[in-house]
Design a protein around this motif. Structure first.
Motif, mmCIF file in Angstrom:
data_model
loop_
_atom_site.group_PDB
_atom_site.id
_atom_site.type_symbol
_atom_site.label_atom_id
_atom_site.label_comp_id
_atom_site.label_asym_id
_atom_site.label_seq_id
_atom_site.Cartn_x
_atom_site.Cartn_y
_atom_site.Cartn_z
ATOM 1 N N LEU A 64 0.823 -1.208 0.000
ATOM 2 C CA LEU A 64 0.000 0.000 0.000
ATOM 3 C C LEU A 64 0.862 1.265 0.000
ATOM 4 N N ALA A 65 1.991 1.233 0.733
ATOM 5 C CA ALA A 65 2.826 2.432 0.859
ATOM 6 C C ALA A 65 3.719 2.659 -0.357
ATOM 7 N N PHE A 66 4.219 1.572 -0.961
ATOM 8 C CA PHE A 66 5.164 1.698 -2.060
ATOM 9 C C PHE A 66 4.577 1.295 -3.415
ATOM 10 N N GLY A 67 3.669 0.339 -3.403
ATOM 11 C CA GLY A 67 3.207 -0.232 -4.659
ATOM 12 C C GLY A 67 1.860 0.288 -5.122
ATOM 13 N N VAL A 111 -2.672 9.136 0.979
ATOM 14 C CA VAL A 111 -2.602 7.940 1.818
ATOM 15 C C VAL A 111 -1.187 7.368 1.812
ATOM 16 N N LYS A 112 -0.562 7.316 0.642
ATOM 17 C CA LYS A 112 0.799 6.797 0.568
ATOM 18 C C LYS A 112 1.764 7.699 1.335
ATOM 19 N N LEU A 113 1.559 9.000 1.255
ATOM 20 C CA LEU A 113 2.382 9.928 2.025
ATOM 21 C C LEU A 113 2.181 9.694 3.516
ATOM 22 N N LEU A 114 0.937 9.530 3.927
ATOM 23 C CA LEU A 114 0.629 9.275 5.334
ATOM 24 C C LEU A 114 1.305 8.004 5.822
ATOM 25 N N LEU A 115 1.260 6.945 5.029
ATOM 26 C CA LEU A 115 1.866 5.666 5.417
ATOM 27 C C LEU A 115 3.385 5.787 5.548
ATOM 28 N N ASN A 116 4.015 6.443 4.598
ATOM 29 C CA ASN A 116 5.468 6.565 4.642
ATOM 30 C C ASN A 116 5.926 7.424 5.811
ATOM 31 N N LEU A 117 5.214 8.503 6.098
ATOM 32 C CA LEU A 117 5.559 9.343 7.240
ATOM 33 C C LEU A 117 5.350 8.589 8.553
ATOM 34 N N THR A 118 4.289 7.795 8.621
ATOM 35 C CA THR A 118 4.011 7.008 9.819
ATOM 36 C C THR A 118 5.086 5.951 10.032
ATOM 37 N N MET A 119 5.512 5.308 8.964
ATOM 38 C CA MET A 119 6.577 4.299 9.067
ATOM 39 C C MET A 119 7.856 4.922 9.613
ATOM 40 N N ILE A 120 8.202 6.095 9.116
ATOM 41 C CA ILE A 120 9.426 6.769 9.560
ATOM 42 C C ILE A 120 9.327 7.148 11.036
ATOM 43 N N ALA A 121 8.176 7.699 11.431
ATOM 44 C CA ALA A 121 7.990 8.085 12.833
ATOM 45 C C ALA A 121 7.978 6.862 13.741
ATOM 46 N N GLY A 122 7.336 5.784 13.309
ATOM 47 C CA GLY A 122 7.297 4.563 14.119
ATOM 48 C C GLY A 122 8.660 3.933 14.276
ATOM 49 N N ASP A 123 9.455 3.939 13.201
ATOM 50 C CA ASP A 123 10.810 3.387 13.271
ATOM 51 C C ASP A 123 11.685 4.189 14.226
ATOM 52 N N ALA A 124 11.370 5.468 14.408
ATOM 53 C CA ALA A 124 12.168 6.322 15.301
ATOM 54 C C ALA A 124 11.924 5.992 16.773
ATOM 55 N N VAL A 172 20.628 8.820 -2.749
ATOM 56 C CA VAL A 172 19.746 8.498 -1.640
ATOM 57 C C VAL A 172 20.066 7.081 -1.181
ATOM 58 N N GLU A 173 20.257 6.895 0.120
ATOM 59 C CA GLU A 173 20.544 5.571 0.651
ATOM 60 C C GLU A 173 19.256 4.763 0.764
ATOM 61 N N ALA A 174 19.408 3.425 0.801
ATOM 62 C CA ALA A 174 18.232 2.553 0.848
ATOM 63 C C ALA A 174 17.366 2.845 2.067
ATOM 64 N N ARG A 175 17.981 3.163 3.210
ATOM 65 C CA ARG A 175 17.217 3.434 4.425
ATOM 66 C C ARG A 175 16.370 4.690 4.296
ATOM 67 N N ALA A 176 16.702 5.544 3.317
ATOM 68 C CA ALA A 176 15.957 6.788 3.141
ATOM 69 C C ALA A 176 14.949 6.700 2.001
ATOM 70 N N ALA A 177 14.696 5.494 1.496
ATOM 71 C CA ALA A 177 13.785 5.342 0.361
ATOM 72 C C ALA A 177 12.399 5.869 0.686
ATOM 73 N N GLY A 178 11.867 5.506 1.872
ATOM 74 C CA GLY A 178 10.540 5.984 2.249
ATOM 75 C C GLY A 178 10.492 7.482 2.416
ATOM 76 N N ALA A 179 11.582 8.063 2.949
ATOM 77 C CA ALA A 179 11.638 9.516 3.129
ATOM 78 C C ALA A 179 11.679 10.221 1.779
ATOM 79 N N TRP A 180 12.458 9.669 0.854
ATOM 80 C CA TRP A 180 12.530 10.275 -0.476
ATOM 81 C C TRP A 180 11.182 10.186 -1.187
ATOM 82 N N LEU A 181 10.525 9.047 -1.057
ATOM 83 C CA LEU A 181 9.221 8.869 -1.685
ATOM 84 C C LEU A 181 8.199 9.832 -1.073
ATOM 85 N N ALA A 182 8.231 9.982 0.255
ATOM 86 C CA ALA A 182 7.317 10.902 0.924
ATOM 87 C C ALA A 182 7.543 12.333 0.440
#
Length: 215
Positions: A64-67, A111-124, A172-182
Motif C-alpha cells: 500500500l505504501a510503495f506499490g 494515503v501513501k504519504l501518510l503511510l510513509n511518514l508514519t513508518m518513519i515516525a514509528g521506526d524512530a 539516496v541511501e536505501a534506508r531513506a527510500a521511504g523519506a525520499w518517496l514521501a
C-alpha cells in the motif's frame, strides 16, 4: 533520481525488512524438523506463526505504501491504511497507536504519504511509545500530522534532511527510500513536509497538500 534507482531503493528496503521474519521462518522449520519433544514443537509452531504474521503484515504495508495497493482508483479507503499501520506496529505491542482520520477516503498519494511518514515516525521509536496519526481535509487542502512520543526517539539526520529537501548530493541511501518517496509525493502535489526540532522523546511530522490534490 530516475525510476530505476527508486525501484532499486524500494526493493532494498523491502528485502531488508523481510529478512528477519523470513529468516526466522526458515530457522523455525529446521528446528521443527529435528525436534521430537511435543512442548518444544508447540513453541516452534508458535514462533513460526508469529514470523508468518510479521511477514504478511510487512508485505501488506509495503504494497500500500510503495506499490499499487488500493487499486487504480483516485482514492483509497482510509481503513486500509489504518489496518496496514496496525499490522506493522501493533502486533508487537511496543507502540500504542492512535488513529484520528475521520475521512472515509483520501486521494491515493495522500494515503501513501501518510503511510510513509508514519513508518518513519514509528521506526524512530526505538524503545516503543505512542504513535498518533491524523489527517483532515479542509478548504485549503489536506493536512497530515504524525506525532511520535517515547522514552527514546531517534530520527536519522539523513531521513530528516531527505524528508524536507529530497535527495542531497544526488544520491539516496536505501534506508531513506521511504523519506525520499514521501518528499516526492508532497513536492509533486505542491505541498511540503515539516518536522519539529530534535527533542529525543517527541517528534511531530506535518504535511500539507493543496486543494488541487485533495479533490
Amino acid at each position: 533520481m530516475n525510476a530505476i534507482d527508486l525501484a532499486s531503493l524500494l526493493c532494498s528496503r523491502l528485502c531488508h525488512d523481510l529478512l528477519s521474519p523470513v529468516g526466522a521462518l526458515n530457522n523455525g522449520i529446521e528446528l521443527l524438523a529435528d525436534e521430537q519433544d511435543p512442548e518444544m514443537r508447540a513453541k516452534c509452531l508458535e514462533l513460526l506463526a508469529e514470523s508468518a504474521r510479521a511477514s504478511a503484515n510487512k508485505l501488506k504495508f509495503f504494497r500500500l505504501a510503495f506499490g499499487a495497493g488500493g487499486g487504480f482508483g483516485a482514492e483509497i479507503d482510509t481503513r486500509e491504511a489504518q489496518a496496514a499501520i496496525e499490522g506493522l506496529f501493533g502486533a508487537e505491542k511496543k507502540i500504542e497507536l492512535g488513529w484520528m482520520v475521520p475521512e472515509g477516503r483520501l486521494p491515493k498519494d495522500a494515503v501513501k504519504l501518510l503511510l510513509n511518514l508514519t513508518m518513519i515516525a514509528g521506526d524512530a521509536l526505538v524503545r516503543g511509545g505512542r504513535l498518533d496519526v491524523g489527517a483532515e481535509r479542509g478548504g485549503k487542502g489536506i493536512e497530515l500530522v504524525i506525532r511520535a512520543e517515547g522514552p527514546r526517539l531517534l530520527l536519522d539526520p539523513i531521513l530528516r534532511e531527505t524528508l524536507v529537501r529530497g535527495s542531497t548530493g544526488g544520491t539516496v541511501e536505501a534506508r531513506a527510500a521511504g523519506a525520499w518517496l514521501a518528499h516526492g509525493f508532497a513536492d509533486s502535489a505542491g505541498g511540503s513536509i515539516k518536522l519539529s526540532p530534535e527533542d529525543g522523546q517527541l517528534l511531530l511530522i506535518g504535511a500539507d497538500l493543496p486543494t488541487q490534490s485533495a479533490r
